[in-house]
Design an enzyme around this catalytic site. Structure first.
Site, PDB file in Angstrom:
ATOM      1  N   ARG A 174      -3.822   5.849   1.127  1.00  0.00           N
ATOM      2  CA  ARG A 174      -4.496   6.981   1.761  1.00  0.00           C
ATOM      3  C   ARG A 174      -3.593   7.857   2.613  1.00  0.00           C
ATOM      4  O   ARG A 174      -3.963   8.968   2.962  1.00  0.00           O
ATOM      5  CB  ARG A 174      -5.661   6.470   2.616  1.00  0.00           C
ATOM      6  CG  ARG A 174      -6.944   6.310   1.821  1.00  0.00           C
ATOM      7  CD  ARG A 174      -8.137   6.326   2.756  1.00  0.00           C
ATOM      8  NE  ARG A 174      -8.212   5.076   3.506  1.00  0.00           N
ATOM      9  CZ  ARG A 174      -8.831   4.944   4.673  1.00  0.00           C
ATOM     10  NH1 ARG A 174      -9.401   6.003   5.234  1.00  0.00           N
ATOM     11  NH2 ARG A 174      -8.879   3.783   5.285  1.00  0.00           N
ATOM     12  N   TYR A 224     -13.402 -14.825   0.830  1.00  0.00           N
ATOM     13  CA  TYR A 224     -14.219 -13.641   0.542  1.00  0.00           C
ATOM     14  C   TYR A 224     -15.522 -14.034  -0.151  1.00  0.00           C
ATOM     15  O   TYR A 224     -16.598 -13.516   0.164  1.00  0.00           O
ATOM     16  CB  TYR A 224     -13.447 -12.629  -0.316  1.00  0.00           C
ATOM     17  CG  TYR A 224     -13.594 -11.239   0.259  1.00  0.00           C
ATOM     18  CD1 TYR A 224     -12.543 -10.623   0.902  1.00  0.00           C
ATOM     19  CD2 TYR A 224     -14.811 -10.566   0.202  1.00  0.00           C
ATOM     20  CE1 TYR A 224     -12.693  -9.368   1.471  1.00  0.00           C
ATOM     21  CE2 TYR A 224     -14.967  -9.311   0.771  1.00  0.00           C
ATOM     22  CZ  TYR A 224     -13.913  -8.721   1.394  1.00  0.00           C
ATOM     23  OH  TYR A 224     -14.072  -7.482   1.962  1.00  0.00           O
ATOM     24  N   ARG A 263       0.824  -1.229   0.000  1.00  0.00           N
ATOM     25  CA  ARG A 263       0.000   0.000   0.000  1.00  0.00           C
ATOM     26  C   ARG A 263       0.851   1.269   0.000  1.00  0.00           C
ATOM     27  O   ARG A 263       0.493   2.264   0.644  1.00  0.00           O
ATOM     28  CB  ARG A 263      -0.962   0.041   1.194  1.00  0.00           C
ATOM     29  CG  ARG A 263      -1.974  -1.061   1.136  1.00  0.00           C
ATOM     30  CD  ARG A 263      -3.365  -0.599   1.545  1.00  0.00           C
ATOM     31  NE  ARG A 263      -4.238  -1.762   1.503  1.00  0.00           N
ATOM     32  CZ  ARG A 263      -5.033  -2.164   2.483  1.00  0.00           C
ATOM     33  NH1 ARG A 263      -5.122  -1.452   3.585  1.00  0.00           N
ATOM     34  NH2 ARG A 263      -5.777  -3.235   2.362  1.00  0.00           N
ATOM     35  N   ASP A 300      -7.045  -3.898  -6.861  1.00  0.00           N
ATOM     36  CA  ASP A 300      -7.662  -4.512  -5.689  1.00  0.00           C
ATOM     37  C   ASP A 300      -7.630  -6.028  -5.850  1.00  0.00           C
ATOM     38  O   ASP A 300      -7.538  -6.550  -6.968  1.00  0.00           O
ATOM     39  CB  ASP A 300      -9.101  -4.016  -5.531  1.00  0.00           C
ATOM     40  CG  ASP A 300      -9.688  -4.436  -4.192  1.00  0.00           C
ATOM     41  OD1 ASP A 300      -9.283  -3.852  -3.171  1.00  0.00           O
ATOM     42  OD2 ASP A 300     -10.515  -5.371  -4.158  1.00  0.00           O
ATOM     43  N   ARG A 358      -8.852  10.813  -4.447  1.00  0.00           N
ATOM     44  CA  ARG A 358      -9.992  10.033  -3.973  1.00  0.00           C
ATOM     45  C   ARG A 358     -11.198  10.912  -3.631  1.00  0.00           C
ATOM     46  O   ARG A 358     -12.329  10.406  -3.561  1.00  0.00           O
ATOM     47  CB  ARG A 358      -9.591   9.168  -2.770  1.00  0.00           C
ATOM     48  CG  ARG A 358      -8.904   7.897  -3.132  1.00  0.00           C
ATOM     49  CD  ARG A 358      -9.875   6.822  -3.662  1.00  0.00           C
ATOM     50  NE  ARG A 358     -10.543   6.136  -2.553  1.00  0.00           N
ATOM     51  CZ  ARG A 358     -11.777   6.338  -2.178  1.00  0.00           C
ATOM     52  NH1 ARG A 358     -12.518   7.221  -2.822  1.00  0.00           N
ATOM     53  NH2 ARG A 358     -12.300   5.683  -1.175  1.00  0.00           N
TER      54      ARG A 358
END
Lengths: 352, 352
Positions: free
Chosen positions: A33, A157, A29, A78, A42
């Site tokens: 963010r 998932y 990552r 992703d 974003r």
């Protein structure tokens, strides 16, 4: 000068356990963010739109490398969109994590899970276009890492439908319906292998396989229900492309990670790096293992912890510095820059 | 006939690594939502009311033993109410887990955390009354286990304010404010030790210390920031009361669990029991380690998995059979009964 300068990079050398001039570092990552420029983007574009825009995904991928001075790029993407062409209805809410509207619950549900064929890869073309754009815009000496979820994590998932603490539904499925589980995993293996080979064809130099959730399993259950399928994915990838097999949440699985067949074992911070390296033996490189939360402390503490890890890898080639999980959103960028700088000034040849 | 028949129980023998006639078994959350009679009670009474009613808490404690035929009772109580007399405003919502309305966020907040003194124990008197009632109503050969949260897990709750995935706030506090962390842990150590000694005075025969969240830590961080405080709690408990130190989520911490000073190391399912036992050495008993999710599968699978665990403990005294975490709400009661029966028919003397 090599035809492909990235082949001479410290990242590729470390993955192949060759001596390096300096310890390579990248961060899971690293485009995320915690970066103000990412947050600005974003505000205008949703996460899913970012993933599906090859231009933006490539830009984010490339800019993070320029900003941080790290030794590898990782494709901005992703784990879950591969499930869409397999028949799952995936949604990203504004705050909640991704949700699958039609999770797999009964053994018969596996029948409707579609294995991705070559012809279905078009549905993921935005990923391959992002790879090509990122590769074209990265410095030639920087390898680009492609990735996918490992079969267990994708299956979990698909069954849970959302993130989970106990993975109770997944385990009940595995234990109660071993035949349906095998069928599901076989479809995932074929799909993930095709997806990763298409990323390689589009221009990535290395692969990271994320088994972010497999740490919930007992070693015997991992060996019986997961290992053969993870091995099957790796066996279908070209040998000259380094594979990092990352798993988090269970240090007792590290010896089994080494059996998967990738060149590099990616570990989290729950284990002492020296112990992890002893557990995987001499014929694998290792990636890790700073706790991402350390990066939220003082600069002095960050460097002290980085030194502790580097001291445990001295005199043995094959360490790729990374966090044990993704960069936390509250991480100060300056701490990341200080970490990269510190790792780069470390002398990897110095003996213990 | 011993003055205290529970001293001759297989549970106490196993905790002291003496040979047993049959392998003792109890289950974390053996009195819980998977039992229809518990669910009926909970329809009328909230969880917190149950915890605070000595009569009901004792009844639930005793009934679970009668229903399941297990070898030990564990007091029905919660980990967190000890935080109330320490100054935290604890609420249990109807669906959400417990929430602390005034979490600890800044180093100065530690000043207002009250260490529990003898005189403050009255605020927890409902716990000690439940102990006395449960002890009075249990068969004399069944030991009663008291418990508390370990200092790290309580501190993490006080800082996060609710359950967490990454324990980011807790770690940032630990790393950024080591002096305030020490002060907080010292207050927790004294408080937990007094609370547990009062449970012992009220009539429990053994103690389980739950470090349910410490698995989020790296071994070096556990050793530096947690181990001395956990040791300090155990050092203040009488030697003749067996202490089980339970930790989940990180098999790499098992050798450190053995350093805490309890007689029994409680492990989850993430590790092979034989490996765990090798890691803690000869001078500790071990408790575990069936994955609770196994109990939701078929009866045949449950017994197969129980056999696998029992085979790994043959010929070495000191195993207390348990799950690696609490019984899941969706567990069929019949599977629990079949497990208890199977463990009890196993011959612990049979050599490997």
């Amino acid at each position: 000068m090599a035809a492909f300068p990235w082949e001479e990079s410290n990242f590729m050398k470390a993955a192949r356990r060759q001596p390096v001039e300096r310890v390579p570092i990248w961060l899971m990552r690293q485009a995320g963010r915690y970066l103000p420029e990412y947050r600005q983007l974003r505000e205008k574009v949703s996460f899913l739109e970012l993933c599906r825009s090859p231009e933006l995904a490539a830009e984010i991928t490339v800019n993070a490398v320029a900003r941080l001075g790290v030794d590898a790029a990782i494709l901005f993407a992703d784990l879950l969109p591969i499930l869409e062409p397999m028949g799952f209805d995936l949604r990203f809410g504004p705050d909640e994590g991704p949700v699958i509207r039609n999770p797999l619950r009964l053994p018969d549900d596996v029948e409707s899970v579609r294995e991705i064929q070559e012809k279905d890869l078009g549905a993921l073309d935005y990923v391959f276009r992002a790879v090509r754009l990122a590769r074209a815009n990265l410095p030639a000496e920087i390898p680009l890492i492609g990735f996918a979820g490992a079969p267990f994590t994708l299956a979990a998932y698909a069954i849970e439908g959302r993130t989970s603490r106990s993975f109770e539904r997944t385990k009940r499925f595995v234990f109660a319906y071993p035949q349906a589980w095998r069928e599901l995993m076989e479809r995932l293996v074929a799909s993930v292998a095709r997806y990763l080979n298409a990323q390689i064809d589009a221009g990535v130099q290395a692969i990271q396989l994320f088994d972010s959730w497999a740490g919930c399993l007992a070693p015997d259950h991992y060996r019986q229900f997961v290992l053969p399928y993870t091995q099957a994915v790796v066996s279908q990838l070209p040998r000259n492309v380094p594979v990092i097999y990352f798993l988090t949440g269970n240090p007792a699985l590290i010896p089994l990670q080494a059996e998967v067949g990738g060149q590099v074992v990616g570990v989290d911070w729950r284990v002492d790096l020296a112990d992890a390296w002893a557990a995987i033996g001499e014929d694998h490189a290792i990636q890790g293992n700073l706790d991402p939360a350390v990066l939220c402390a003082s600069r002095e503490f960050v460097l002290e912890e980085a030194r502790r890890i580097l001291e445990r890898t001295r005199g043995r080639p094959g360490h790729i510095f990374n966090l044990g999980h993704g960069v936390l959103p509250s991480t100060p960028v300056d701490n990341v820059l200080a970490l990269v700088d510190f790792v780069h000034t470390w002398d990897p040849q110095q003996m213990p």
